[in-house]
Design an enzyme around this catalytic site. Structure first.
Site, short mmCIF file in Angstrom:
data_model
loop_
_atom_site.label_atom_id
_atom_site.label_comp_id
_atom_site.label_asym_id
_atom_site.label_seq_id
_atom_site.Cartn_x
_atom_site.Cartn_y
_atom_site.Cartn_z
N ARG A 186 -0.34 -9.90 12.76
CA ARG A 186 -0.94 -8.80 12.00
C ARG A 186 -1.84 -9.33 10.88
O ARG A 186 -2.87 -8.74 10.58
CB ARG A 186 0.16 -7.90 11.42
N ARG A 245 -9.24 0.55 9.23
CA ARG A 245 -8.86 -0.86 9.42
C ARG A 245 -9.94 -1.64 10.15
O ARG A 245 -9.77 -2.84 10.36
CB ARG A 245 -7.57 -0.92 10.23
N ARG A 270 11.55 -2.94 11.45
CA ARG A 270 10.54 -2.59 12.44
C ARG A 270 10.23 -3.82 13.29
O ARG A 270 10.16 -4.92 12.76
CB ARG A 270 9.25 -2.14 11.72
N ARG A 328 11.93 -6.34 4.64
CA ARG A 328 11.63 -4.91 4.65
C ARG A 328 12.50 -4.17 5.68
O ARG A 328 12.72 -4.64 6.78
CB ARG A 328 10.15 -4.75 5.00
N LYS A 372 0.83 -1.22 0.00
CA LYS A 372 0.00 0.00 0.00
C LYS A 372 0.87 1.27 0.00
O LYS A 372 0.62 2.18 -0.78
CB LYS A 372 -0.92 0.03 1.24
P1 AMP Z 1 1.14 0.17 9.30
O1 AMP Z 1 2.45 0.85 9.09
O2 AMP Z 1 0.02 0.79 8.53
O3 AMP Z 1 1.22 -1.32 9.09
O4 AMP Z 1 0.77 0.38 10.85
C1 AMP Z 1 1.59 -0.07 11.90
C2 AMP Z 1 0.77 -0.31 13.16
O5 AMP Z 1 0.12 0.90 13.57
C3 AMP Z 1 -0.37 -1.31 13.01
O6 AMP Z 1 0.06 -2.66 13.15
C4 AMP Z 1 -1.30 -0.88 14.15
O7 AMP Z 1 -0.82 -1.30 15.42
C5 AMP Z 1 -1.17 0.64 14.10
N1 AMP Z 1 -2.18 1.24 13.17
C6 AMP Z 1 -1.96 1.92 12.01
N2 AMP Z 1 -3.11 2.30 11.43
C7 AMP Z 1 -4.10 1.85 12.25
C8 AMP Z 1 -5.52 1.89 12.20
N3 AMP Z 1 -6.17 2.48 11.18
N4 AMP Z 1 -6.22 1.32 13.23
C9 AMP Z 1 -5.59 0.73 14.26
N5 AMP Z 1 -4.26 0.63 14.36
C10 AMP Z 1 -3.50 1.18 13.37
#
Ligand code: AMP
Length: 207
Positions: A164, A86, A153, A120, A11
């Site tokens: 996840r 999400r 990360r 990554r 994404k």
């Molecule tokens: P991402 O980089 O988008 O994968 O986000 C990393 C982490 O941030 C996720 O695994 C969640 O713990 C948190 N996070 C990001 N966006 C959301 C969302 N819309 N709702 C809940 N948690 C989020």
């Protein structure tokens, strides 16, 4: 525009390409939360344990973040959402704030995601992303853009990736049906090379 898809589906990478072409900002809630965590704000501290274990941060925190961000000047001609919504409550809150034109559903198998995420790396300073196989930095371990150190990360570690993916299937996948009801979903095969996926994504946007 919303980019939907599992963590690691690409994404962020596709958002960068669409952004360059359309001159609208990408809003990555993951990046906003990581920034908050780094600068030690109250929101960052609240989010920390959820993020590190691969769980979702509570809806009310995310809805607040998006409300503030969408009110900013640079969003007035449109925006790309990467990582939000999400959950169904997040999508319902967003429906009340704006009209969504399109949702790109980027499909990649769980096996491919696990393989991708182990390679990554991310710049600890500016958040730029790299991959040990597909998007190597010019110098090993160093960010091309700002010279920062590249790290893995915590939430990209294999056990966390599995957690996840489970959260994605349970909480986020139902959003596809939510947006199908609004007639805005375009499915894109995200399994191919990045350039092919970008071509398919741009074509889906123009269709
Ligand atoms: P991402 O980089 O988008 O994968 O986000 C990393 C982490 O941030 C996720 O695994 C969640 O713990 C948190 N996070 C990001 N966006 C959301 C969302 N819309 N709702 C809940 N948690 C989020």
């Amino acid at each position: 525009l919303i980019l939907l898809g599992a963590p690691g589906a690409g994404k962020g990478t596709q958002a960068e390409k669409i952004c360059q072409k359309n001159n609208i900002p990408t809003i990555s809630t993951g990046n906003i939360l990581r920034e908050a965590l780094k600068s030690g704000t109250e929101m960052g501290l609240k989010a920390k344990s959820y993020m590190e274990s691969g769980q979702l941060v509570p809806d009310e925190i995310l809805i607040g973040i998006i409300q503030d961000r969408l009110a900013q000047e640079d969003c007035k001609n449109g925006f790309i959402l990467d990582g939000f919504p999400r959950t169904i409550p997040q999508a319902e809150a967003l429906d009340k704030m704006v009209k969504i034109d399109k949702v790109i559903d980027l499909e990649v198998s769980d096996e491919a995601i696990i393989a991708r995420m182990s390679g990554r790396r991310v710049c600890e300073k500016c958040g730029a992303t790299y991959h040990l196989l597909y998007k190597k930095p010019k110098a090993e371990g160093v960010c091309d853009i700002c010279g920062g150190t590249l790290i893995q990360r915590k939430d990209d570690h294999p056990d966390t990736v599995k957690a996840r993916l489970e959260v994605y299937h349970k909480e986020t996948e139902p959003l596809i049906a939510h947006y199908k009801k609004q007639g805005v979903v375009k499915r894109v095969d995200g399994q191919e090379e990045v350039a092919d996926t970008t071509r398919l994504t741009l074509a889906a946007l123009e269709a």
